[in-house]
Design a protein around this motif. Sequence first.
Motif, PDB file in Angstrom:
ATOM      1  N   THR A 113       0.581  -4.667  -2.038  1.00 30.91           N
ATOM      2  CA  THR A 113      -0.760  -5.252  -1.935  1.00 30.91           C
ATOM      3  C   THR A 113      -1.772  -4.219  -2.421  1.00 30.91           C
ATOM      4  O   THR A 113      -1.391  -3.158  -2.897  1.00 30.91           O
ATOM      5  N   ASP A 114      -3.061  -4.550  -2.278  1.00 31.11           N
ATOM      6  CA  ASP A 114      -4.056  -3.551  -2.674  1.00 31.11           C
ATOM      7  C   ASP A 114      -4.486  -2.678  -1.495  1.00 31.11           C
ATOM      8  O   ASP A 114      -5.521  -2.034  -1.524  1.00 31.11           O
ATOM      9  N   VAL A 140       3.590   1.770   4.495  1.00 31.97           N
ATOM     10  CA  VAL A 140       4.348   1.396   5.701  1.00 31.97           C
ATOM     11  C   VAL A 140       5.583   0.582   5.279  1.00 31.97           C
ATOM     12  O   VAL A 140       6.691   0.783   5.777  1.00 31.97           O
ATOM     13  N   LYS A 141       5.384  -0.297   4.306  1.00 34.47           N
ATOM     14  CA  LYS A 141       6.523  -1.106   3.822  1.00 34.47           C
ATOM     15  C   LYS A 141       7.596  -0.209   3.224  1.00 34.47           C
ATOM     16  O   LYS A 141       8.790  -0.425   3.423  1.00 34.47           O
ATOM     17  N   LEU A 142       7.153   0.797   2.472  1.00 36.78           N
ATOM     18  CA  LEU A 142       8.138   1.709   1.860  1.00 36.78           C
ATOM     19  C   LEU A 142       8.876   2.503   2.939  1.00 36.78           C
ATOM     20  O   LEU A 142      10.073   2.733   2.841  1.00 36.78           O
ATOM     21  N   GLN A 143       8.152   2.897   3.980  1.00 33.73           N
ATOM     22  CA  GLN A 143       8.812   3.640   5.066  1.00 33.73           C
ATOM     23  C   GLN A 143       9.937   2.788   5.674  1.00 33.73           C
ATOM     24  O   GLN A 143      11.041   3.265   5.898  1.00 33.73           O
ATOM     25  N   HIS A 164      -0.703  -0.586  -9.116  1.00 29.39           N
ATOM     26  CA  HIS A 164      -0.425   0.012  -7.809  1.00 29.39           C
ATOM     27  C   HIS A 164      -1.643   0.785  -7.305  1.00 29.39           C
ATOM     28  O   HIS A 164      -2.300   1.470  -8.076  1.00 29.39           O
ATOM     29  N   VAL A 165      -1.890   0.650  -6.011  1.00 25.99           N
ATOM     30  CA  VAL A 165      -3.035   1.390  -5.454  1.00 25.99           C
ATOM     31  C   VAL A 165      -2.626   2.793  -5.021  1.00 25.99           C
ATOM     32  O   VAL A 165      -3.441   3.564  -4.527  1.00 25.99           O
ATOM     33  N   ASP A 191       6.612  -2.301 -11.428  1.00 24.01           N
ATOM     34  CA  ASP A 191       5.693  -3.370 -11.024  1.00 24.01           C
ATOM     35  C   ASP A 191       5.910  -3.702  -9.548  1.00 24.01           C
ATOM     36  O   ASP A 191       5.653  -2.870  -8.709  1.00 24.01           O
ATOM     37  N   ASP A 192       6.476  -4.892  -9.248  1.00 24.68           N
ATOM     38  CA  ASP A 192       6.654  -5.232  -7.837  1.00 24.68           C
ATOM     39  C   ASP A 192       8.126  -5.165  -7.414  1.00 24.68           C
ATOM     40  O   ASP A 192       8.512  -5.724  -6.406  1.00 24.68           O
ATOM     41  N   ASP A 193       8.928  -4.490  -8.222  1.00 24.06           N
ATOM     42  CA  ASP A 193      10.347  -4.330  -7.867  1.00 24.06           C
ATOM     43  C   ASP A 193      10.589  -2.894  -7.410  1.00 24.06           C
ATOM     44  O   ASP A 193      10.046  -1.958  -7.984  1.00 24.06           O
TER      45      ASP A 193
END
Length: 554
Positions: free
Chosen positions: A95-96, A103-106, A253-254, A291-293
């Motif tokens: 997201t932005d 947090v999602k990556l963690q 990506h932000v 990108d989003d993968d």
Amino acid sequence: MASSTCNHVASPTTTNNNNVQMDDDLCTIECTVCTGFEEVAREEAMEVLGVNDVQVGRGHILIKMPVKDATKVLTLNGIDNCVVRLHKVTDFGFTDDEVECMVKLQHLVERVNWKSGIKVWFKFFSFHLPISDEPVTTIPIDFGSVIPSSSIKTLPKQAKSNRKDYGRHKRTKLEKKALKENKDVAGVTEKSSSPENDLSEPKDLAEQNIVDKHENSSAEPVLPPPEKKPRVKHVDPSKPSFRATCYRTGQNHVFNSMCAAANFGGAVQTYFGWNVEMRNFDIEVVLTIVDDDVAVGIALTKTSLHRRLITDFGPTTLRPTTAYNMLRMCKIQDGEVVCDPMCGSGSIPIQSAVCWPKAINICGEIHPRAMEKIAANIKGVNEMRVEKSLPHLSLSVLRWNACKMPLPDQSVDVFITDLPFGKRCSIRCFGRVGSRKDNWKLYPAVMHEMARVAKLDSGRVCLLTQDKKCMFKCMQHFTKYWKKQSYIWVNIGGLIAGIWLFRRTGLKITGQPIPTLWHASVPDDCEKNMPLPDNAIEHQAKKKTPVSKDIADE
Ligand SMILES: C[S@@+](CC[C@H](N)C(=O)[O-])C[C@H]1O[C@@H](n2cnc3c(N)ncnc32)[C@H](O)[C@@H]1O
């Protein structure tokens, strides 16, 4: 290994997401390859490993193979780096909001099949104790607060833009030192936006800090460095050391790649209690974001495989892995005479002599410094071969002018060379040899000479150059003698280069070569018949090195 073995799927099989096959027998290994050569690398993998499931992506191939044979990927000659893929998520949902993304990556750490990765890692490396794939902390895991990108030092904007300025950026002492140690200072902060980034030598925060300090010091009066307290690091000897590296491609990506690596790496540390080590690490966890993968893997190579053969790199040395892929395109047969007329430090002929020892390999070069380099490289390879009880390389090297080779008519089967680009050469090549204007005389003269020396009908020539305009102009003058068979676009250090394969016609050469292509026009249909890949144009535009600008300068 027969391909049928590879198709055997053991039970139980768990596919954690999309295309990552996870079971006890099979693993998916991602191998990076010079963009443009993916199909060539795929063919080699299928042939050498005997596997039939090899997928192709931009700048990489994905090989599904038995875990027990995993180390055989290191025998492939056309690939640069290997990572065992453990998890892949398409549409990750960035997201932005940077904190939300991090947090999602963690939490991604909890979804990875580490067991499989550690098992494959142990085939390549060792650790004095078993490595547990279980978390050391209680579930639900508290990964702590997110590290924002604002708290990660990056290069000042000015420094970054300087580095993009190809050829004009005067290297600072520190950069020269880093380059000497084989570190790519220019790519330190952003392992991002370009899949052409060399995945072999990722940068770390430590290097980052060195450069930042240096760049700042040029703007400020020089003050003595503040005294630093030595950092006390708690090391658990029962756990391996690791570092996390992120390769990021995509505009929206932000966060930057350093931020993603720091947060993902932090989560890995919380999860396993592994020791963080930026340089002499045991395990390198690789996060790839396109990108989003998002994909997670563990590196199986610590230095790029292109360093296997060549030890003395020159300013324009071609990666031997790229040389191998070019050689494969020529379909060399036993007993054929293979010649690189402008061999530089010798990537092509050395790779040819190693992989096609039954061919007669010869090469030549005009510049004495390049001659020294090829001699050093041959010596290096021969020393390695002696250790393995292999015979010395069979390769003849001559000092010559490629426009007047001391070779009889119709005596060579395959010419293969990496022509002076002009762009890189004019700035950094050995001495004066090779400016773009020189190419306009050199290319037709060499094409003419090769047409004399190549065998009629069966002779081939494989040419790599970034000077596409010159090549387009040149080839129209040689259609009588050289018939274009195929071409591909490849990415050589961020520059789009063309590789052309021609076959010799049956017509004997007469007359003199056209003295210069200065007045020759580019045939209208050239660009149309050989369009650059979309992404290539994009990439060049981003690097601000449009081909049209160079041509205008000339
Ligand atoms: C792009 S570099 C080749 C790099 C080489 N593939 C390597 O791996 O090092 C081109 C080389 O052509 C050489 N060269 C230029 N003009 C030449 C000529 N007329 N005859 C022979 N060599 C020449 C240059 O000295 C340079 O080393």
